[in-house]
Design an enzyme around this catalytic site. Structure first.
Site, short mmCIF file in Angstrom:
data_model
loop_
_atom_site.label_atom_id
_atom_site.label_comp_id
_atom_site.label_asym_id
_atom_site.label_seq_id
_atom_site.Cartn_x
_atom_site.Cartn_y
_atom_site.Cartn_z
N GLY A 72 0.80 -1.22 0.00
CA GLY A 72 0.00 0.00 0.00
C GLY A 72 0.84 1.27 0.00
N ASN A 152 -8.15 4.15 8.40
CA ASN A 152 -7.61 2.98 9.08
C ASN A 152 -7.72 3.05 10.60
OD1 ASN A 152 -5.62 5.00 8.05
ND2 ASN A 152 -4.30 4.03 9.55
N GLN A 180 -7.85 0.06 3.19
CA GLN A 180 -8.74 -0.52 4.19
C GLN A 180 -10.08 -0.96 3.59
OE1 GLN A 180 -8.31 -1.21 7.46
NE2 GLN A 180 -6.21 -0.47 7.48
N HIS A 202 -2.20 -7.73 2.27
CA HIS A 202 -2.18 -8.23 3.66
C HIS A 202 -3.32 -7.67 4.51
CE1 HIS A 202 -0.25 -4.84 6.06
NE2 HIS A 202 -0.01 -4.43 4.83
N THR A 238 11.67 -7.64 -11.07
CA THR A 238 11.09 -8.96 -11.27
C THR A 238 9.87 -9.12 -10.36
OG1 THR A 238 13.25 -9.83 -11.83
CG2 THR A 238 11.58 -11.45 -11.18
N CYS A 326 1.76 2.72 13.12
CA CYS A 326 2.97 3.49 12.91
C CYS A 326 3.21 4.46 14.06
CB CYS A 326 2.88 4.30 11.62
SG CYS A 326 1.96 3.46 10.36
C1 PLP Z 1 -1.94 -0.40 5.89
C2 PLP Z 1 -2.25 0.85 5.15
C3 PLP Z 1 -1.34 1.41 4.23
C4 PLP Z 1 0.04 0.85 4.05
O1 PLP Z 1 0.05 -0.38 3.40
P1 PLP Z 1 1.37 -1.28 3.46
O2 PLP Z 1 1.02 -2.47 2.63
O3 PLP Z 1 1.58 -1.62 4.90
O4 PLP Z 1 2.48 -0.50 2.89
C5 PLP Z 1 -1.72 2.54 3.55
N1 PLP Z 1 -2.92 3.11 3.73
C6 PLP Z 1 -3.82 2.60 4.60
C7 PLP Z 1 -5.14 3.26 4.76
C8 PLP Z 1 -3.51 1.46 5.34
O5 PLP Z 1 -4.40 0.97 6.21
#
Ligand code: PLP
Length: 392
Positions: A72, A152, A180, A202, A238, A326
């Site tokens: 993300g 989030n 999200q 994920h 890749t 974070c």
């Molecule tokens: C988790 C999240 C991200 C970051 O995604 P990653 O795959 O951990 O880099 C960005 N934006 C939102 C809203 C998220 O919940």
């Protein structure tokens, strides 16, 4: 309870068994590089393209509009920087909101240092962006509007369709961080007039380190990663073949029976919220009361530090978070809670419980029971709470 109660599904989710099984061969016997011409390579290429089709279908896009990234954050960085650099002749102004993920906010701050202008829109007490302020902020220099689909931390869902409409009328690109939302809410990029959309596997029971940026055909955007010609010359490197295959399987599973899954999640969410609000005083629910992610609960307990709460919950085998992943671990209050108008001292006592497909009613009741005890114990140590109680 002996087993871990995992209520941090907004931070990440476990890879589902079927997803893992689909991925495994691509680590070993099917290890070919998709760019290689022999059949071992083309086998990987086919798998990557099948996954691309599944992801495109899930959001109403064309397969060639899906570009794989390492998650993300990379998709967010790419959308913002890629549009800024490719369109700087047209203008240097970007509009976003105060409650975005740091993947957006820190990228915008970086661009400000490069001379770009950024407007950070306010949100109301529920965390909804102000559409009038959005319209008023648009000027001749505006090249991009980036507003997240769902927050989030507090789960609030934004008026994405209206924002898309405003952007379209003004001829401005619209990006949404839907990390999200994808896999949890039905999305149609055409109906919503979305030009770019970020997602990460994920967050919907796929593997970490793989995501995608949807880029509408015709959007003028620079690459973020330069190198080989992968992803139609737009994202070099890749391909993460097992990750891509897993993401395709995960998105397919996520949208299967989504209505039933969300009904269950909303039931559990409301039970959890009610349990907390009915049994604990000096507590407030953050985020929109109804228009929120099916699994999101975010509450503030006055007179309590979010950190101590999390540690106590952990000792009871409950995994949750305070603020965003974070920021927990630092003493900064959440930028999202400050943006919805909470004072610093309350923004420190927040708890996010994010439910997922594996949570049960029994777990919800157990968490409420433990929270009642923990909050009472922590407050007994707070001189401020004692004073408030005596003052009554
Ligand atoms: C988790 C999240 C991200 C970051 O995604 P990653 O795959 O951990 O880099 C960005 N934006 C939102 C809203 C998220 O919940």
């Amino acid at each position: 309870m002996d087993k871990l109660i995992y209520m941090d599904n907004s931070a990440t989710t476990p890879v589902k068994k079927e997803v893992l099984e689909t991925m495994l061969p691509y680590f070993s016997e099917k290890f070919g590089n998709p760019s290689s011409v022999y059949s071992l390579g083309s086998q990987s290429k086919v798998a990557v393209e099948e996954s691309r089709e599944k992801i495109a279908k899930a959001i109403g896009a064309k397969p060639k509009e899906i570009f794989f990234t390492a998650g993300g954050s990379e998709a967010d960085n790419w959308a913002i920087k890629g549009i800024a650099y490719a369109n700087k002749e047209k203008g240097n102004h970007i509009i976003t909101s105060k409650i975005e993920h740091h993947g957006i906010l820190h990228t915008c701050e970086y661009l400000e240092k490069q001379g770009f202008k950024v407007t950070y829109l306010d949100v109301d007490e529920y965390g909804v962006v102000d559409l009038e302020q959005l319209k008023d902020s648009i000027n001749d220099e505006t090249i991009l509007i980036s507003i997240m689909y769902a927050n989030n931390e507090i789960g609030t869902i934004q008026p994405v369709e209206e924002i898309g409409q405003i952007a379209k009328e003004k001829g401005i690109y619209f990006h949404t961080d839907a990390v999200q939302a994808v896999g949890h809410i039905k999305i149609d990029v055409n109906k919503l007039n979305i030009d770019m959309l970020s997602m990460a596997a994920h967050k919907f029971y796929g593997p970490k380190g793989i995501g995608a940026l949807y880029i509408r055909q015709g959007v003028k955007i620079d690459p973020l990663i330069s190198g080989g010609g992968q992803e139609r010359n737009r994202r070099a490197g890749t391909e993460n073949v097992p990750g891509i295959v897993g993401m395709g399987k995960a998105i397919e599973l996520a949208y299967k029976d989504i209505e039933e899954k969300n009904q269950k999640l909303i039931y559990l969410r409301e039970r959890l919220i009610k349990g907390i609000l009915d049994n604990i005083d000096h507590v407030r629910l953050n985020g929109h009361p109804t228009n929120r992610l099916p699994g999101n609960v975010n509450v503030c307990f006055e007179f309590i530090e979010g950190e101590s709460l999390l540690l106590s919950l952990d000792m009871e085998g409950i995994a949750a978070s305070s603020g965003s992943a974070c920021t927990s671990g630092t003493l900064d209050p959440s930028h999202v809670l400050l943006a919805i108008g909470l004072p610093h001292e309350i923004a420190h006592g927040s708890l996010r419980l994010s439910l997922g497909d594996f949570n049960t009613e029994e777990e919800v009741d157990y968490v409420v029971e433990k929270l009642v005890d923990i909050v009472a114990r922590l407050r007994a140590m707070s001189p401020l709470y004692e004073k408030v109680k005596e003052g009554k």
